[in-house]
Enzyme design. Structure first.
Site, mmCIF file in Angstrom:
data_model
loop_
_atom_site.group_PDB
_atom_site.id
_atom_site.type_symbol
_atom_site.label_atom_id
_atom_site.label_comp_id
_atom_site.label_asym_id
_atom_site.label_seq_id
_atom_site.Cartn_x
_atom_site.Cartn_y
_atom_site.Cartn_z
ATOM 1 N N TYR A 193 -2.244 -1.565 10.167
ATOM 2 C CA TYR A 193 -2.116 -1.763 8.778
ATOM 3 C C TYR A 193 -0.950 -1.177 8.085
ATOM 4 O O TYR A 193 -0.377 -1.851 7.169
ATOM 5 C CB TYR A 193 -3.462 -1.208 8.457
ATOM 6 C CG TYR A 193 -3.630 -1.201 6.795
ATOM 7 C CD1 TYR A 193 -3.926 -2.415 6.190
ATOM 8 C CD2 TYR A 193 -3.352 -0.063 6.051
ATOM 9 C CE1 TYR A 193 -4.223 -2.520 4.664
ATOM 10 C CE2 TYR A 193 -3.502 -0.181 4.906
ATOM 11 C CZ TYR A 193 -3.936 -1.378 4.118
ATOM 12 O OH TYR A 193 -3.952 -1.397 2.567
ATOM 13 N N SER B 213 0.744 -1.054 -0.127
ATOM 14 C CA SER B 213 -0.042 0.059 0.066
ATOM 15 C C SER B 213 0.935 1.223 -0.098
ATOM 16 O O SER B 213 2.180 1.112 0.478
ATOM 17 C CB SER B 213 -0.908 -0.058 1.318
ATOM 18 O OG SER B 213 -1.349 1.250 1.431
HETATM 19 N N1 NAP Z 1 -8.678 -0.217 -1.965
HETATM 20 C C1 NAP Z 1 -7.507 0.639 -1.616
HETATM 21 O O1 NAP Z 1 -7.672 1.797 -1.863
HETATM 22 C C2 NAP Z 1 -6.179 -0.035 -1.447
HETATM 23 C C3 NAP Z 1 -5.119 0.802 -1.093
HETATM 24 C C4 NAP Z 1 -3.960 0.201 -0.849
HETATM 25 C C5 NAP Z 1 -3.636 -0.941 -0.611
HETATM 26 N N2 NAP Z 1 -4.649 -1.835 -0.872
HETATM 27 C C6 NAP Z 1 -4.460 -3.369 -0.865
HETATM 28 O O2 NAP Z 1 -5.081 -4.054 -1.843
HETATM 29 C C7 NAP Z 1 -5.383 -5.504 -1.530
HETATM 30 C C8 NAP Z 1 -6.694 -5.731 -2.030
HETATM 31 O O3 NAP Z 1 -7.784 -4.914 -1.441
HETATM 32 P P1 NAP Z 1 -9.069 -4.137 -2.060
HETATM 33 O O4 NAP Z 1 -8.868 -2.917 -2.207
HETATM 34 O O5 NAP Z 1 -9.541 -5.078 -3.554
HETATM 35 O O6 NAP Z 1 -10.267 -4.656 -0.934
HETATM 36 P P2 NAP Z 1 -11.334 -5.585 -0.835
HETATM 37 O O7 NAP Z 1 -12.334 -5.221 -1.861
HETATM 38 O O8 NAP Z 1 -11.936 -5.472 0.739
HETATM 39 O O9 NAP Z 1 -10.740 -7.053 -1.338
HETATM 40 C C9 NAP Z 1 -9.736 -7.638 -0.105
HETATM 41 C C10 NAP Z 1 -10.202 -9.272 -0.179
HETATM 42 O O10 NAP Z 1 -9.441 -9.932 0.656
HETATM 43 C C11 NAP Z 1 -9.929 -10.670 1.230
HETATM 44 N N3 NAP Z 1 -9.487 -11.134 2.672
HETATM 45 C C12 NAP Z 1 -9.525 -10.434 3.693
HETATM 46 N N4 NAP Z 1 -9.057 -11.058 4.810
HETATM 47 C C13 NAP Z 1 -8.802 -12.480 4.263
HETATM 48 C C14 NAP Z 1 -8.427 -13.652 4.903
HETATM 49 N N5 NAP Z 1 -8.315 -13.624 6.002
HETATM 50 N N6 NAP Z 1 -8.240 -14.516 4.187
HETATM 51 C C15 NAP Z 1 -8.501 -14.496 2.754
HETATM 52 N N7 NAP Z 1 -9.311 -13.312 2.162
HETATM 53 C C16 NAP Z 1 -9.117 -12.371 2.951
HETATM 54 C C17 NAP Z 1 -11.451 -10.121 1.575
HETATM 55 O O11 NAP Z 1 -12.398 -11.113 2.039
HETATM 56 P P3 NAP Z 1 -13.703 -10.410 2.898
HETATM 57 O O12 NAP Z 1 -14.610 -9.892 1.999
HETATM 58 O O13 NAP Z 1 -13.766 -11.716 3.522
HETATM 59 O O14 NAP Z 1 -12.856 -9.584 3.945
HETATM 60 C C18 NAP Z 1 -11.812 -9.454 0.168
HETATM 61 O O15 NAP Z 1 -12.443 -10.374 -0.751
HETATM 62 C C19 NAP Z 1 -5.523 -5.283 0.104
HETATM 63 O O16 NAP Z 1 -4.177 -5.979 0.350
HETATM 64 C C20 NAP Z 1 -5.374 -4.006 0.270
HETATM 65 O O17 NAP Z 1 -4.726 -3.832 1.653
HETATM 66 C C21 NAP Z 1 -5.893 -1.450 -1.409
#
Ligand code: NAP
Length: 264
Positions: A154, A141
């Site tokens: 985080y 991130s």
């Molecule tokens: N969106 C942003 O602005 C942003 C910015 C910086 C970094 N990121 C990073 O990008 C990555 C993807 O995030 P996203 O934005 O696509 O968010 P998201 O829509 O919440 O997707 C994250 C996925 O990871 C799954 N997950 C969470 N905990 C888990 C666990 N214990 N075991 C297996 N799967 C799990 C979630 O499942 P559940 O729905 O069950 O929780 C969800 O399906 C993450 O690593 C996040 O930290 C995102």
């Protein structure tokens, strides 16, 4: 790049960036191995990819449970022994102040964001190396580059990801395993809704800042391109990415901004 003969393993594939990545690789006819703990939405991603005419494998696990990860790797490798690209993307965010957050919640965030990615990587590495190499992409991130309120654990877990995978890249140079570290800014996904609070419960709110983010599809396409070009790092997002430069080159300004900008 011709993806027809490639196999790509993606975590966090039930939602957001992971789901968008699955669809992008499916469009290119790569075989996709899809993991998440959200089984219902993971099934939906599998079906969406299959509709695009490619092979999609349902491989659910909880990133906080090493035994589930290792079993999934053993099961998948029996059928698909050659994994070309691992995209360790699944993760969870945080919305709570450090002073009110029990250390168990800090550990939980590390367990998912850091140890989950490490466990999966270690389980797959021998197969990648035996096969002559491969590519690991890990989603950190922008807050893996600096600290930001409401996200102490985080930010720390995402800093840990940066350090671990940078060191791993150097170790694996001679084994032909490449490493791309992805640092997104704001991407419009459910990340803030799924973020956990001091009690470990879902924050449940789509933060206003999140809605200003780039789309998950745009983010996924940039990640795909960065992997194709073997970029060591990808910073992806909008103007908020400037914060990385401000932190590095104008740190007094950064420290003021970090406490003044609305963290939601
Ligand atoms: N969106 C942003 O602005 C942003 C910015 C910086 C970094 N990121 C990073 O990008 C990555 C993807 O995030 P996203 O934005 O696509 O968010 P998201 O829509 O919440 O997707 C994250 C996925 O990871 C799954 N997950 C969470 N905990 C888990 C666990 N214990 N075991 C297996 N799967 C799990 C979630 O499942 P559940 O729905 O069950 O929780 C969800 O399906 C993450 O690593 C996040 O930290 C995102």
């Amino acid at each position: 790049m011709d993806y027809k003969e490639k196999t790509v393993w993606i975590t966090g594939a039930a939602s957001g960036i992971g789901r968008a990545l699955a669809v992008e690789y499916a469009k290119k006819q790569a075989t996709v191995i899809l993991s998440d703990r959200d089984k219902e939405n993971l099934q939906a991603t599998v079906k969406e990819c299959e509709k695009l005419g490619t092979k999609a494998v349902y491989a659910p696990f909880d990133l906080a449970k090493a035994d589930e990860i290792e079993k999934a790797v053993n099961d998948v490798l029996k059928i698909y022994p050659k994994i070309n690209i691992l995209i360790s993307n699944g993760g969870i965010s945080q919305r709570s102040y450090a002073i009110e957050t029990p250390v168990e919640i800090d550990r939980k965030i590390f367990e998912i964001n850091f140890f989950g990615a490490v466990t999966l990587t270690k389980a797959l590495l021998p197969a990648l190396i035996a096969d002559g190499g491969g590519h690991i992409s890990v989603t950190s991130s922008m807050t893996g580059k600096f600290g930001f309120p409401l996200r102490t654990a985080y930010c720390a877990s995402k800093h840990a990801v940066q350090g671990y995978f940078e060191a791993l890249r150097a170790e694996l140079y001679d084994k032909n395993v490449k490493v791309t570290i992805v640092s997104p800014g704001r991407v419009y996904t459910n990340i803030s809704i799924n973020a956990i609070d001091k009690d470990g419960k879902a924050h449940g709110i789509l933060d206003p800042g999140q809605t200003k983010g780039i789309s998950a599809e745009k983010c996924a396409r940039k990640i795909m391109k960065a992997i194709e070009r073997n970029k060591k790092e990808l910073w992806v997002g909008g103007s908020e990415i400037l914060m990385i430069y401000i932190r590095k080159y104008m740190s007094p300004l950064f420290h003021v901004l970090a406490r003044k900008i609305n963290p939601t």
